[in-house]
Each structure stands twice: as C-alpha cells, then as structure tokens.
Enzyme design. Structure first.
Site, PDB file in Angstrom:
ATOM      1  CD1 TRP A  18       4.264  -0.976   6.113  1.00 46.17           C
ATOM      2  CD2 TRP A  18       4.405  -1.637   8.242  1.00 46.17           C
ATOM      3  NE1 TRP A  18       3.757  -2.257   6.200  1.00 46.17           N
ATOM      4  CE2 TRP A  18       3.830  -2.681   7.494  1.00 46.17           C
ATOM      5  CE3 TRP A  18       4.601  -1.821   9.610  1.00 46.17           C
ATOM      6  CZ2 TRP A  18       3.434  -3.891   8.063  1.00 46.17           C
ATOM      7  CZ3 TRP A  18       4.212  -3.014  10.183  1.00 46.17           C
ATOM      8  CH2 TRP A  18       3.643  -4.040   9.410  1.00 46.17           C
ATOM      9  CE  LYS A  48       8.896  -7.060   3.995  1.00 48.33           C
ATOM     10  NZ  LYS A  48       7.641  -6.790   3.409  1.00 48.33           N
ATOM     11  CG  ASP A  65      10.177  -1.879  11.734  1.00 49.38           C
ATOM     12  OD1 ASP A  65      10.652  -3.034  11.665  1.00 49.38           O
ATOM     13  OD2 ASP A  65       9.054  -1.572  11.251  1.00 49.38           O
TER      14      ASP A  65
HETATM   15  C1  LMR Z   1       4.783  -3.744   2.887  1.00 50.42           C
HETATM   16  O1  LMR Z   1       5.017  -2.639   3.390  1.00 50.42           O
HETATM   17  O2  LMR Z   1       4.236  -3.870   1.793  1.00 50.42           O
HETATM   18  C2  LMR Z   1       5.206  -4.988   3.616  1.00 50.42           C
HETATM   19  O3  LMR Z   1       5.852  -4.658   4.790  1.00 50.42           O
HETATM   20  C3  LMR Z   1       4.148  -6.000   3.760  1.00 50.42           C
HETATM   21  C4  LMR Z   1       3.108  -5.643   4.763  1.00 50.42           C
HETATM   22  O4  LMR Z   1       2.785  -6.489   5.607  1.00 50.42           O
HETATM   23  O5  LMR Z   1       2.569  -4.534   4.736  1.00 50.42           O
END
Ligand code: LMR
Length: 432
Positions: free
Chosen positions: A160, A282, A241
């Site tokens: 992420w 989510k 996570d």
């Molecule tokens: C995403 O990956 O789009 C979500 O987890 C929202 C974010 O805060 O990045």
C-alpha cells in the site's frame, strides 16, 4: 539543519521588533507531490469529460457509481440517534465494549477459535480503538520504535502506497521483500521466501491478512505456513494489516485464517507476540468515521498491563482519544443479532457486486495480445492490471480514466454503464 537563508530570516525576525517587516518562516518549503492515491480524486474532480472514470481510492461505489451507507449501518445510526444521551470522551484507547468486540470477533472468531479464546482468557491481548487503519499503523509504528529493539520493517513489494511513509515518519526504516512478479502478473513465491530468509534477523515483518493491497493476490494456507516457518526461524515480529476483512470471500470469518494460524503459534509458544491493525472503513463502509483498532498479542497478562499503559501514554499526547460515532455504530451492530446478520449480508452483497463486475470487465478485455488471467485470481477491491506507468498516464490523458500509476484499478469505480468504455480504452492502450 536549517539553511543559511532560513537562519538569516529567523534571525532578522527576532531582531525586527521595532521595524516590523514580515518575513515568511516557510518561504523555503518545497512543494510536496500530491498523494499517490488520494491525489487521484483531486485530478479526477477537475476533469470535465462526462465519461471520466475514477478507479483511484479503495472505497466502495454501487452500480450507479455512488458511495453508499450500508443499510445495517443506517439502522444502527437511527437507533443511536434515539438512544444516545451524551457525547462524552471515550477512553484514551476507546471503551472496553469496543475492545472486547475486536477481541471476540477477530481473535476468537466469535467463539470458534480455541487458541484465540485462550489468549483472551489469559489476558494476553491488548486492544485499543484507533483512528481507522492508518491511525492504528501509526500508533503501532510509534510503539515499536519506542519499545522494540529492531527499528526495521520488511514490507512486501509492492505494498500500500502509504505504508512506507507511515513507518518512516515514525522512525522505522523499511525494506522490501519480494512478493509479486510483474513480468508474469503473479505471486513471486520463491523469491518471497528467499528474500525473507536473507533479511535481517529480528526485523518487523508486515503481512497483509487478505486482499493484498495493491495486488489483490493472497497466499494460500500452505504458503502462509511456509512463510510463518521463516518468521519463526528468523525471529521476525509479525505485524498484520487487515484493511479488507470480508472482501476475499464475502465472509469476514473466512478471511482471518492468518490470525487463527498466528494464535495457534503463539499458544504453542513458537511466536511470542504479534500485532494486528484493522479497520471497519471498508467492511462496514465507515471510511470517514475513522474506526479501527490496534491489538497486541502479548507474552503474559503482566506484559499486557505494561503494554496497555504505554499505549495510553503514547496516544494521549498524539490525539488524546479516538472519535466515538463510528465505534458506537460498531457496538450497536454487534449488540443486536439481527443487525449483525444484516451487516454480514450487506457486506456479502458489496463483495458480490465487486466480483461480478470484475468478471464482466475481464470478459470485455481483448486477450489476443495480453493474458488477463491474473484478474480472476485477484481478490478484493482492486485489480492489479500490470499496465505500465506510461499506459496509465495514457488512459488518464486520452480517456479520462484515473488510476494509480502502479496500474491498480479500484474496481468499485466500474459499473454496468462504464465497463464497455473502460474495457475499450484499456484494449486500445494495450494494442498500441
Ligand atoms: C486505498 O488503498 O485506496 C485505501 O486504503 C485508501 C487510502 O487511504 O489509501
């Protein structure tokens, strides 16, 4: 180190009491780039093309392209509205009821995980409500920086977009372990294992519980076993996570097999401790309510007491205590069996729509020059297309299709009305 000009400016200012002349303290601050994920919406909003599509942020949209409030959440809010009598602060780590929900729902699988149940009974789980998933990651990162001996985290490549910034800002250095092979659009399992085997002993290791973000490609139970064997061998500290619990299978209980396996290893004495960051952003659609938690599975009840006290000490000067509206919704839903069942079914239908639009998108893609098979293996809110940065930019500039530059599409932005346009645009970009 302050630059000379800044030092000079600050000096001038402190000596300019009589001749008042404003000198900006921030004149030398460079412009920061837009956020890799949240910045997409800003650009999308400025686009006047009526056919524009936003595939940026991982937030659910229905088939008309609109965000929703889960019907179960709406009912819980209605109940809250009549029952609520105060807006007092909650505790620094939230209230006991919310913490117990987290423990029972996730660690004890609502009564179905004997190991989790034992950990709870033995007082070996400390839970704290946090400001959603990002907040929980930041709290655990600060906690590990303060108390864990290795200030080094191994994160999957890719991960992420915000993970590394959260850890680095908390003083934890990060290093990638192999995860995904973009040349074949699949898991890079052999390299995943060898990169972990070669990593620094005692490091913190970040594991995505399910619906890996951004690739949507998860490990099988057998692969997790192999990874967890390395975790034990190398004395890594597991940090899990879990932002998309329920999005892999449609059932939140089925998506926590990693937690169950970790609980088993902790009870058997093979892993001393681990931490879990989760949120209801989510799976309950509570995005802006910022409702999540951090849990630390500890070595003993006595360690839990000390760890809890330190979490409070850490959180209090940071944001004092978490917001209460979202956590009260969660509490309402878990307190009422029929609301709870409605929530499970709301979640299941959200995941059902994502899966069917994923299939529809796949069907419309041209397979003559590109193998799209990976789309069928990926789970959750995203497809990790394998498109290059240049192709993503072309999609944006020529077709007003907005996605992150790593080629991740948030499929909640796809619906019956735009799937043909999108597939057509992707086919044209690939065919070039
Ligand atoms: C995403 O990956 O789009 C979500 O987890 C929202 C974010 O805060 O990045």
């Amino acid at each position: 180190m302050l630059s000379r000009t800044v030092q000079k400016n600050l000096f001038k200012r402190s000596n300019a009491v009589s001749s008042v002349r404003f000198i900006s303290a921030f004149s030398e601050i460079p412009l920061a780039p837009p956020d890799k994920i949240l910045g997409i919406a800003e650009a999308y909003n400025k686009d006047s093309n009526p056919q524009k599509i936003n595939l940026g942020v991982g937030a659910y949209r229905d088939d008309t392209g609109r965000p929703i409030i889960f019907p179960s959440v709406k009912k819980a809010e209605e109940k809250l509205l009549t029952a609520e009598t105060e807006k007092e602060y909650t505790g620094i780590i939230g209230n006991k009821n919310f913490q117990n929900i987290i423990k029972n729902f996730i660690f004890n699988n609502s009564g179905k995980d004997v190991n989790g149940e034992k950990l709870i009974k033995d007082g070996r789980i400390v839970s704290s409500q946090t400001i959603s998933g990002t907040g929980s990651l930041r709290v655990i990162a600060d906690f590990l920086n303060r108390f864990y001996n290795t200030k080094h985290i191994l994160v999957p490549k890719p991960t992420w977009a915000n993970h590394i910034a959260v850890f680095n800002d908390a003083g934890i250095t990060s290093e990638f372990y192999s995860y995904y092979d973009t040349s074949v659009n699949g898991l890079d399992f052999e390299n995943l294992k060898s990169s972990l085997q070669n990593a620094q002993e005692g490091s913190i290791v970040l594991l995505h519980a399910c619906c890996h973000n951004p690739t949507g490609m998860d490990l099988t139970a057998e692969q997790w076993d192999e990874v967890l064997a390395i975790v034990q061998e190398k004395s890594f500290y597991p940090l899990v996570d879990m932002a998309y619990q329920g999005f892999a299978s449609g059932d939140p209980y089925k998506d926590i097999s990693l937690i169950r396996r970790l609980n088993e290893l902790v009870v058997a004495g093979n892993i001393p401790s681990y931490a879990l960051c989760q949120s209801f952003a989510k799976n309950m659609g509570l995005y802006g309510e910022r409702t999540g938690s951090i849990s630390i599975v500890t070595e003993s009840q006595e360690a839990s007491t000390r760890i809890e006290s330190q979490l409070k000490k850490l959180i209090r000067p940071m944001y004092s205590s978490p917001p209460i509206h979202g956590s009260k919704i969660v509490e309402q839903i878990f307190a009422d069996e029929s609301l709870f069942q409605s929530w499970l079914s709301d979640l299941n239908s959200v995941v059902g729509r994502l899966n069917s639009i994923r299939t529809k998108f796949y069907e419309k893609l041209d397979k003559t020059n590109y193998n799209w098979e990976h789309l069928n293996k990926q789970r959750g809110m995203f497809v990790y297309t394998g498109l290059t940065k240049e192709q993503v930019i072309e999609l944006r500039e020529k077709y007003s299709v907005y996605a992150t530059e790593d080629g991740r599409f948030s499929i909640s932005g796809i619906n019956e009305s735009n799937v043909d346009y999108l597939a057509d645009a992707v086919n044209k970009v690939i065919a070039k």
